[in-house]
Design an enzyme around this catalytic site. Sequence first.
Site: not given
Ligand code: NAD
Ligand code: TYD
Length: 343
Positions: A126-128, A150, A154
């Site tokens: 992630t960019d975070e 978090y 990561k």
């Molecule tokens: P999500 O929370 O929707 O899904 C996570 C999945 O991992 C779930 O299906 C969960 O059951 C599974 N999981 C959790 N712990 C586990 C374990 N111990 N063993 C096996 N499975 C397990 O997450 P997402 O938003 O789809 O994110 C997926 C990946 O992408 C993550 O690594 C996250 O850090 C990364 N990512 C997410 C975003 C975003 O905007 N959502 C952006 C950049 C990177």
């Molecule tokens: P989020 O979806 O939790 O992603 P990130 O991992 O980037 O924090 O939040 C995206 C942005 O939205 C972040 O700046 C926090 C803000 N936010 C709210 O303003 N209200 C909310 O209820 C949540 C969950 C996030």
Amino acid sequence: MNNLLITGGAGFIGSNFVHHVMQTHPGYRVIVFDKLTYAGNLDNLKDVSTDPRYTFVQGDICDAETVKRVMREQQIDAIVNFAADTHVDRSLMDAGTFIQTDVYGTYVLLEAAKEFGVERYHQISTDEVYGEVLEGRSTEVDRLHTRSPYSASKAGGDLMCLAYFTSFGVPVTITRGSNNIGPYQYPEKVVPLFITNAIDNVPLPLYGDGSQMRDYQYVQDHCEGIDVVLHHGSPGEIYNLGTGVETRNIDMAQLILKLLGRSQSLIQPITDRPGHDRRYALDCGKIQALGWHSRHNFEETIEKTVHWYVENQWWWRKIKSGAHYEEYYERQYAGRETDLKLA
Ligand code: NAD
Ligand code: TYD
């Protein structure tokens, strides 16, 4: 690369990636390995569940024995790791779970990758991990400056991947994606939370004054970028993956309300998230040099996502009416309303 182990494939991005791979690589077998935490959902994979190229295994990436058994039995050629605990606000409540899954779980998968000599181990990051970037854009060589449990977890996973490349020659690649939105995103993340609240005409809890910025990208674009790096990226390398355009949360909230024909007065400022990163911004030149470009702009991304949540209420209403979600919502949001002025 015929047999892909997709860990966390029942979550949001993982399930979109499963759909993408099955459409674009018809010769591949996909083995989804997922613990099915609150965020994992087999409804996300309903339409591939009877495909003979798809197998589902319920398991924990921290459980080395089960991981190795699946590697052996399914003759895995490559691992793509989406499995993680992913929500910043939950990491503020329970950091230990994040360290366990995102750091220790990554280590277990890397050990398996080493033992079975995979062609590729790809880590979804992630960019975070760069922390907040008030000016300019993060490049892949920038220092990590994590600020939430978090993002720190990561970053730990990323560093372990690089260590396994350097120390043991495991062919690791890493993508650092910006905020994804689109189908099957659990409605704790801001965009599906705001869309589903707006559909139900209930307040949108906006942290602080809403001036924080994120690069919101369509999940399909992210999946295409992961595919490019999986097949054309160089081992040991990191690739940023985003649109390069940032939007303020207040503007995102206003657009959602406009598209759904709801009153702007539904925006409810609430106490800010502790340590809230003001801005993330990526330089994506490195992956663009591999021929990838994001295909959706911000407005298209939000429009498509709003449309999906309007059309697929069966999917999210089940989640939002569950006891787990209701307890989380109460714990996270009760009593946080403020009269802060919006940006
Ligand atoms: P999500 O929370 O929707 O899904 C996570 C999945 O991992 C779930 O299906 C969960 O059951 C599974 N999981 C959790 N712990 C586990 C374990 N111990 N063993 C096996 N499975 C397990 O997450 P997402 O938003 O789809 O994110 C997926 C990946 O992408 C993550 O690594 C996250 O850090 C990364 N990512 C997410 C975003 C975003 O905007 N959502 C952006 C950049 C990177
Ligand atoms: P989020 O979806 O939790 O992603 P990130 O991992 O980037 O924090 O939040 C995206 C942005 O939205 C972040 O700046 C926090 C803000 N936010 C709210 O303003 N209200 C909310 O209820 C949540 C969950 C996030």
